[in-house]
Write a protein that holds these residues in place. Structure first.
Motif, PDB file in Angstrom:
ATOM      1  N   LYS A  57      12.263  34.124 -25.899  1.00 36.16           N
ATOM      2  CA  LYS A  57      13.443  34.004 -26.458  1.00 36.16           C
ATOM      3  C   LYS A  57      13.666  32.968 -27.346  1.00 36.16           C
ATOM      4  CE  LYS A  57      14.480  38.111 -25.397  1.00 36.16           C
ATOM      5  NZ  LYS A  57      14.538  39.429 -26.329  1.00 36.16           N
ATOM      6  N   ALA A  58      12.898  31.738 -27.184  1.00 33.96           N
ATOM      7  CA  ALA A  58      12.808  30.423 -27.638  1.00 33.96           C
ATOM      8  C   ALA A  58      11.765  29.573 -28.006  1.00 33.96           C
ATOM      9  CB  ALA A  58      14.177  29.560 -26.811  1.00 33.96           C
ATOM     10  N   VAL A  59      11.511  28.577 -28.877  1.00 33.87           N
ATOM     11  CA  VAL A  59      10.532  28.052 -29.371  1.00 33.87           C
ATOM     12  C   VAL A  59      10.153  27.276 -27.854  1.00 33.87           C
ATOM     13  CG1 VAL A  59       9.348  26.420 -30.533  1.00 33.87           C
ATOM     14  CG2 VAL A  59      10.703  28.183 -31.590  1.00 33.87           C
ATOM     15  N   GLY A  60       8.895  27.105 -27.558  1.00 36.35           N
ATOM     16  CA  GLY A  60       8.534  26.558 -26.257  1.00 36.35           C
ATOM     17  C   GLY A  60       7.430  26.878 -25.546  1.00 36.35           C
ATOM     18  N   THR A  61       7.251  26.142 -24.311  1.00 37.52           N
ATOM     19  CA  THR A  61       6.026  26.698 -23.400  1.00 37.52           C
ATOM     20  C   THR A  61       6.714  26.977 -22.074  1.00 37.52           C
ATOM     21  OG1 THR A  61       4.263  25.495 -24.639  1.00 37.52           O
ATOM     22  CG2 THR A  61       3.796  25.962 -22.242  1.00 37.52           C
ATOM     23  N   THR A  62       6.341  28.422 -21.621  1.00 36.26           N
ATOM     24  CA  THR A  62       6.844  28.726 -20.451  1.00 36.26           C
ATOM     25  C   THR A  62       5.563  29.004 -19.590  1.00 36.26           C
ATOM     26  OG1 THR A  62       8.914  29.673 -21.170  1.00 36.26           O
ATOM     27  CG2 THR A  62       7.926  30.531 -19.063  1.00 36.26           C
ATOM     28  N   TYR A  63       5.345  28.652 -18.188  1.00 39.22           N
ATOM     29  CA  TYR A  63       4.462  28.709 -17.433  1.00 39.22           C
ATOM     30  C   TYR A  63       4.345  29.749 -16.400  1.00 39.22           C
ATOM     31  CZ  TYR A  63       3.555  24.077 -19.291  1.00 39.22           C
ATOM     32  OH  TYR A  63       3.184  23.021 -20.427  1.00 39.22           O
ATOM     33  N   TYR A  64       3.553  30.462 -16.060  1.00 36.70           N
ATOM     34  CA  TYR A  64       3.469  31.589 -15.071  1.00 36.70           C
ATOM     35  C   TYR A  64       2.304  31.393 -14.000  1.00 36.70           C
ATOM     36  CZ  TYR A  64       6.493  33.852 -18.366  1.00 36.70           C
ATOM     37  OH  TYR A  64       7.670  34.022 -19.255  1.00 36.70           O
ATOM     38  N   GLN A  65       2.405  31.913 -12.831  1.00 38.16           N
ATOM     39  CA  GLN A  65       1.422  31.799 -11.938  1.00 38.16           C
ATOM     40  C   GLN A  65       1.595  33.190 -10.943  1.00 38.16           C
ATOM     41  OE1 GLN A  65       1.283  29.045  -8.713  1.00 38.16           O
ATOM     42  NE2 GLN A  65      -0.919  29.114  -8.961  1.00 38.16           N
ATOM     43  N   GLN A  66       0.561  33.716 -10.578  1.00 36.98           N
ATOM     44  CA  GLN A  66       0.727  35.139 -10.070  1.00 36.98           C
ATOM     45  C   GLN A  66       0.112  34.949  -8.453  1.00 36.98           C
ATOM     46  OE1 GLN A  66      -2.149  38.533 -10.091  1.00 36.98           O
ATOM     47  NE2 GLN A  66      -0.478  39.690 -10.847  1.00 36.98           N
TER      48      GLN A  66
END
Length: 623
Positions: A121-130
């Motif tokens: 929803k916004a500019v930038g970086t989001t990190y994910y881990q499973q």
């Protein structure tokens, strides 16, 4: 556990083990250093589709996406043989997210499946881990927790189109003959790397393999169909434009057929990717009669045959690979690859010949007679052998070059009287007998007898030949023996004396021994002794007349020099050389060290041309 149920259990176990993921992990384009919710676990390691440990077989990739547009993070897992024993167990997934570069992590409420759809929803970086656990029931108990790599999803304010797409495969070879379908993953690297497009996958031959259009997992057929597929990745940019890239993957049974020339070795190589080496590889050969023999064992992924022979043509080779150790052991068997041997069909014809003067063979050798006289009977015999059992030589014409002046001829082939014709080739006479069968009989014997009518001295080079034909009666060339020497003689003893010149002499030459020069050769006396019965002979020499110019005699002494001393000549015949019984009469001169020498006396000399007559005589030596 009964054998029946044990076999069923292992069949189910194998299906579970092999059917859970690709052959290698799909690596992300970049590696993040952001700390995860948990430490990333080791990737699942496999050998030709059998996994040695549990872990991720497909890792989530870093992605770029335009704000308010969705993208999907995908993963896949694989399970070791030991974990797969629990056939009631399932994967239990949980996705985590971090917006502060991994300082804190929170669960994604809906993130309990292998794939996760996100919409920034916004500019930038989001990190994910499973993470995932593999267990049965409602509670994880003591199940191990496995963590993926940390994937970054970067949202940008506006689309970034890709101008190029590079496609690679984690493995470029998949097996088509295993109980569970083998897989690999294809990866796409766009230019620029932060392109925001969406990649889909396609494949050109779905009979050989299929590809998941979203994940890029390629699955080979299990029906033994072999060939090469082209996998295409297409990135669709936000404006609808596309860029594509391709990679090729071979589908086969592990071994390729090999073709070599007879007399050469062939090498079979096991195809496919290996995360770790098999613990054992046993190579087998199945001959054309169906006999299966172990030809090598160890851990070598290639096998080189001994030097091949025609009997190796269409033999088959395969390998049995043992994977893992202890209770985690399993095996994979490759396809049976065919060895095609280009059989050497070039004729290899050899001759063994001999010649004999049946009348008198004294002094002769196996391939040369030197004493054939008019009326003698001569025999030429031998064998003709085709040494290549696979030769294309099927039929042949026997041919032999023979002298003109012969009669009472008699030809046998393989012990039977053989009719023949006479042909002229390049001015030489040949006897020709057709019908030699080399297809079923590789060696033939022959014998040719004739009576000579030659009365002159003649050296003749005879030979034995075979005009070859293949099974379609096409001409495949002429094969020849070495020369057979036939020496014809007239049976006579002949001698020729040669003039000697002492040059121009003066008073300065008085009392000197002047050596004469033979005018037309090296020998004073040339002798040809073709007698069959060589009795002992004497050669005598006499100076029939003194040196004279017609008016005056020259005061001089003429001597015969045999190399050991001088023998003054006179009007009386003197023995200057001899031959023993059974030995030829020799020529006399340079070859034997003999010469004539002249000594001028100290007396008045009248200028002029002086000559003298010498008489050479060959007589029987006294017995």
């Amino acid at each position: 556990m009964s054998k029946k149920w044990r076999d069923l259990f292992m069949m189910i176990l194998t299906v579970v083990t092999l059917g859970l993921g690709g052959t290698q992990v799909a690596h992300a384009a970049t590696t993040t250093t952001i700390p995860g919710k948990g430490t990333p676990s080791a990737d699942a390691t496999n050998i030709l589709g059998i996994y040695m440990n549990t872990g991720f077989s497909l890792q989530p990739d870093d992605q770029y996406v335009v704000v308010n547009k969705s993208t999907t993070l995908t993963t896949a897992t694989a399970h070791s043989v030991l974990d797969a024993v629990n056939i009631l167990a399932n994967d239990h997934f949980q996705w985590y997210t971090s917006t502060d570069k991994g300082v804190t992590w929170s669960q994604v409420t809906s993130g309990i499946t292998a794939n996760l759809k996100v919409t920034p929803k916004a500019v930038g970086t989001t990190y994910y881990q499973q993470s995932f656990q593999y267990y049965a029931g409602l509670f994880p108990g003591l199940a191990t927790t496995y963590y993926s790599r940390v994937a970054a999803v970067t949202a940008v304010p506006s689309p970034i189109p890709a101008t190029k797409l590079d496609v690679t495969a984690d493995s470029n070879y998949l097996y088509n003959n295993q109980s569970a379908a083998m897989t690999t993953t294809v990866d796409a690297a766009p230019t620029p790397v932060d392109a925001t497009g969406h990649v889909t996958w396609s494949i050109d031959n779905t009979d050989l393999a299929t590809v998941d259009s979203t994940t890029g997992v390629v699955t080979a057929n299990k029906d033994g169909k072999s060939g090469t597929v082209t996998v295409t990745g297409t990135m669709t940019n936000d404006d609808g434009s596309t860029v594509s890239g391709q990679t090729k993957i071979d589908i086969g049974g592990g071994l390729d057929d090999q073709t070599v020339d007879e007399g050469k070795a062939a090498t079979f190589n096991i195809q496919g990717s290996f995360d770790s080496s098999p613990t054992s590889i046993v190579w087998h050969k199945v001959d054309t009669a169906g006999k299966d023999t172990v030809v090598a064992s160890g851990t070598n992924r290639s096998y080189t045959t001994p030097v091949t022979t025609a009997s190796d043509d269409k033999a088959k080779y395969y390998a049995v690979l043992t994977l893992g150790t202890g209770s985690g052991t399993d095996t994979i068997t490759t396809n049976k690859a065919t060895l095609n041997v280009n059989i050497n069909r070039t004729p290899n014809v050899t001759f063994k010949t001999s010649v004999e003067n049946l009348t008198d063979n004294s002094g002769n050798t196996d391939n040369a007679v030197t004493n054939i006289m008019d009326g003698d009977t001569v025999k030429v015999s031998g064998t003709i052998t085709e040494n290549n059992v696979n030769s294309k030589l099927d039929k042949g014409d026997f041919m032999m070059k023979v002298p003109d002046n012969i009669m009472n001829t008699y030809l046998t082939i393989d012990g039977k009287n053989q009719a023949y014709s006479v042909a002229s080739l390049n001015g030489d006479a040949y006897i020709v007998a057709s019908g030699l069968d080399f297809g079923t009989q590789k060696t033939h014997t022959f014998s040719f007898d004739f009576q000579s009518m030659e009365t002159t001295n003649l050296n003749f080079a005879a030979d034995v030949e075979v005009q070859g034909y293949d099974s379609s009666e096409a001409d495949i060339g002429i094969f020849k023996s070495g020369d057979i020497t036939l020496g014809f003689i007239d049976g006579q003893l002949q001698a020729a004396a040669h003039a000697v010149d002492f040059g121009t002499l003066t008073y300065d030459n008085v009392n000197q021994e002047i050596t004469g020069n033979v005018v037309d050769g090296d020998d004073l006396l040339s002798v040809t002794d073709n007698r069959r019965d060589k009795t002992a002979m004497n050669i005598t020499l006499q100076q029939e007349t003194p040196f004279s110019d017609g008016s005056h005699n020259l005061a001089a002494t003429l001597s015969y020099d045999n190399g050991n001393g001088l023998l003054p000549l006179s009007s009386a015949a003197q023995v200057v050389a001899s031959s023993a019984d059974d030995s030829p009469v020799p020529s006399l001169g340079t070859t034997t060290g003999a010469s004539l020498k002249l000594r001028l006396a100290n007396a008045a000399i009248e200028p002029g041309n002086y000559s003298s007559t010498l008489v050479w005589t060959l007589t029987d030596a006294p017995s």
